[in-house]
Design an enzyme around this catalytic site. Structure first.
Site, PDB file in Angstrom:
ATOM      1  N   ASN A 237       2.466  68.966   8.667  1.00 34.48           N
ATOM      2  CA  ASN A 237       3.716  69.272   7.964  1.00 34.48           C
ATOM      3  C   ASN A 237       3.469  69.628   6.498  1.00 34.48           C
ATOM      4  O   ASN A 237       4.094  70.543   5.958  1.00 34.48           O
ATOM      5  CB  ASN A 237       4.684  68.094   8.060  1.00 34.48           C
ATOM      6  CG  ASN A 237       5.379  68.013   9.405  1.00 34.48           C
ATOM      7  OD1 ASN A 237       5.462  68.999  10.115  1.00 34.48           O
ATOM      8  ND2 ASN A 237       5.866  66.846   9.757  1.00 34.48           N
ATOM      9  N   CYS A 355       1.094  56.771   2.555  1.00 36.74           N
ATOM     10  CA  CYS A 355       2.350  56.165   3.016  1.00 36.74           C
ATOM     11  C   CYS A 355       2.135  54.650   3.058  1.00 36.74           C
ATOM     12  O   CYS A 355       2.468  53.981   4.025  1.00 36.74           O
ATOM     13  CB  CYS A 355       2.796  56.708   4.365  1.00 36.74           C
ATOM     14  SG  CYS A 355       1.546  56.641   5.666  1.00 36.74           S
TER      15      CYS A 355
END
Length: 481
Positions: A237, A355
């Protein structure tokens, strides 16, 4: 039955600390990643309740099932969307359904609750209250923001304009949607909105990507026609986002060590219309920075493997996320990758992101890297962003459900210092396992700071040296202008 077998396998590996659920799911090669991820995460949340149901009904003894397979089957039967398998397995589950439902009912009566979610530990109930909106990135390689908005309006969606405050995102429902207040080309919908079967998604016109995950490419903002590296690229992405910013011009080198993930990524990039990329099934740490192939690379995006502790559905992996040994191994790997990225001779900017919510993988990695690479400094990112890096690294960004309405995330940007400037070292303290330790926070000095430093270090018996340095500095400034 393949879904349940694979979910049980991942559940067992996660409990044995063989990896984060996110990584294990993506590495599983399962066809429906979304379905598998959801089943594993939800089963984990209800694990203690499921264990109690299974024990009280002697379900394992009756069926001869292994515990992890029993949990995923019982979860879907009682709490999920119903058992999806057929044949003997479905017959077996339906045979025991009444006893299992009665056991669940007794637990609710005992705890004086009426809803399944009220059986979850308090920490999970609080997490469920932190609802993350559905973010949709418009793929500008195939369409425009205005065209997507018009298309959705014709389908009955209600466009509410651009958000002014973060709180505006909390009131979305039904088919209402907004433009994000920080990131261009990002639309925001109610958390319940699902676009996986929508034409725009299948055609590659929109990308389903969390807002925090959009930050690295957005902040790196490579020039159109430039040469860029996406160091740990899969699932892709961020790579497609970089390509969109570059308008498919220039060269985008994308590396990943996992061949299967790279293959999936290739399909994703094809659907998104990306053509400027060059995929390589290669360990980024083994890429030669001195190779002539990368002599024009000025921008690098580095999003290495991490604990995944910022992912909302992984908050139940408390024991794993607090495993100091594993965190230390990850941080060591992340620092190696970051140091390696700075070795490319023409690189000007490197965005580092994870993350993870742990300082050990975030600020401490950045701190160590700055110590070892005095020719680079931090860039102060998005001054109006509501959550900053831990002191003293407030130039960096953090993200969380409470403060930014996203998954947990961390982003730092390192840029090469201008020629002739030397770094100052400031002793700071950072938390590490509850103890303080000394780190060296480096940043390039301003002209005034540099002059004061030189003045303080000069010998009073050599005034000509001071004048000479000032003349050289003025000459250097003229050349730059």
């Amino acid at each position: 039955m393949a879904l349940y077998m694979k979910a049980a396998e991942i559940l067992e590996k996660a409990e044995q600390k063989k990896g984060a659920v996110k990584t294990l799911v993506y590495d599983s090669k399962f066809q429906n990643i979304k379905q598998l991820f959801a089943l594993v995460c939800e089963t984990q949340k209800y694990s203690s309740v499921l264990q109690e149901i299974i024990d009280s009904t002697k379900f394992l003894k009756e069926t001869k099932l292994r515990i992890h397979l029993a949990k995923v089957l019982v979860y879907d039967l009682l709490i999920g969307h119903g058992v999806k398998c057929g044949g003997a397995w479905k017959t077996m589950m339906l045979k025991h359904r009444s006893r299992l439902q009665a056991a669940l009912a007794r637990i609710k009566v005992k705890r004086k609750v009426s809803r399944n979610q009220d059986l979850l530990p308090i920490s999970f109930q609080q997490a469920q209250a932190d609802v993350i909106p559905r973010y949709v990135r418009v793929n500008t390689l195939k369409t425009t923001l205005d065209d997507v908005i018009d298309y959705l309006k014709r389908e009955g969606f209600s466009y509410q304009g651009t958000a002014i405050r973060l709180e505006d995102l909390d009131h979305l429902s039904g088919k209402t949607f907004l433009c994000d207040l920080h990131l261009q080309d990002l639309l925001v919908f109610s958390a319940k909105m699902d676009f996986h079967d929508h034409f725009l998604y299948k055609a590659g016109h929109i990308i389903l990507q969390d807002k925090a995950s959009c930050l690295p490419a957005f902040l790196l903002k490579p020039q159109v026609g430039s040469h860029v590296i996406d160091a740990c690229a899969a699932p892709g992405n961020k790579t497609s986002h970089l390509a969109a910013i570059m308008k498919n011009k220039g060269k985008l080198f994308a590396f990943d060590l996992d061949a299967k993930r790279l293959s999936t990524m290739s399909t994703l990039l094809l659907r998104a219309g990306v053509t400027c990329h060059q995929l390589a099934n290669q360990d980024f740490l083994k890429v030669d920075p001195q190779s002539s192939e990368y002599k024009e690379v000025e921008s690098i995006l580095l999003d290495p493997s991490c604990s995944g502790s910022g992912m909302v559905c992984l908050r139940d992996e408390v024991s794993e996320s607090q495993d100091d040994g594993r965190l230390q191994a990850l941080a060591t790997f992340q620092l190696r990758c970051l140091n390696h990225a700075l070795q490319f001779p023409q690189v000007q900017r490197v965005v580092y992101s994870t993350c993870s919510i742990h300082s050990q993988e975030n600020e401490e990695v950045v701190s160590a890297c700055l110590q070892q690479n005095p020719g680079f400094r931090l860039v102060h990112l998005l001054p109006n962003w509501p959550e900053r890096g831990h002191e003293p690294f407030t130039q960096c960004l953090r993200a969380s459900t409470a403060k930014t309405r996203t998954h947990g995330f961390f982003v730092a940007m390192l840029e090469r210092c201008p020629p002739g400037e030397e770094n100052l070292q400031v002793i700071t303290t950072l938390p590490s396992g509850g103890e303080e330790k000394q780190d060296t926070h480096q940043s390039c000095p301003s002209d005034e700071e540099q002059e004061n430093t030189e003045t303080a270090n000069e010998q009073p018996t050599n005034p000509s040296s001071k004048k000479k340095r000032r003349r050289n500095r003025k000459k250097h400034k003229k050349q730059e202008s």
